[in-house]
Scaffold this active site. Sequence first.
Site, short mmCIF file in Angstrom:
data_model
loop_
_atom_site.label_atom_id
_atom_site.label_comp_id
_atom_site.label_asym_id
_atom_site.label_seq_id
_atom_site.Cartn_x
_atom_site.Cartn_y
_atom_site.Cartn_z
N ILE A 118 0.83 -1.20 0.00
CA ILE A 118 0.00 0.00 0.00
C ILE A 118 0.87 1.26 0.00
O ILE A 118 1.97 1.27 0.54
CB ILE A 118 -1.00 0.03 1.19
CG1 ILE A 118 -0.27 -0.03 2.52
CG2 ILE A 118 -2.02 -1.08 1.04
CD1 ILE A 118 -1.16 0.20 3.71
N HIS A 119 0.35 2.27 -0.63
CA HIS A 119 1.05 3.55 -0.71
C HIS A 119 0.05 4.65 -1.03
O HIS A 119 -0.99 4.41 -1.63
CB HIS A 119 2.16 3.50 -1.77
CG HIS A 119 1.69 3.09 -3.12
ND1 HIS A 119 1.43 1.76 -3.44
CD2 HIS A 119 1.43 3.80 -4.23
CE1 HIS A 119 1.03 1.69 -4.70
NE2 HIS A 119 1.01 2.92 -5.20
#
Length: 160
Positions: A118-119
């Site tokens: 995730i980012h």
Amino acid sequence: MERLWAPWRLEYIQAPDHDGCIFCLEQSRTRDAEKLVLTRGESCVVMMNRYPYTNGHLLLAPCRHLGDPAQLTNNEVLELHHWLVDSQTVLRQTFAAEAFNVGWNFGAAAGAGIAAHIHMHVVPRWAGDHNFMPVLADIRVIPEHLERTYEQLVTAFADL
């Protein structure tokens, strides 16, 4: 027909596929400039997007390889928010950003290019930055070379 020259993009187009996750960084910081890493915290990293929507497009990610925000610890959540606020400050001071698009894409079906880690995207915006190029030519105009942008931003983050 006019031509828009962006020769620096060729190295990315011709580059071999990257093995591994771009957000999973080694402990050594010797390759941070090459990977466009601007700063690291205890549990999160701030880096530039190699294929930006606008000049100064940043990516914020936990250092741990996570695919779901529910797996974030409270400390990671707080640090990500801290870097979001600091990123906005740096982009306002460095590029006079007037507004921001901030977003997460969780999973491939949601458009995540790197679904396994995730980012957050932090995209600086300016009044009138929409133009005809993306619509008519499927081209984004980035006014500055990535290396020059990196130099400005890494200095600004170091000065926080």
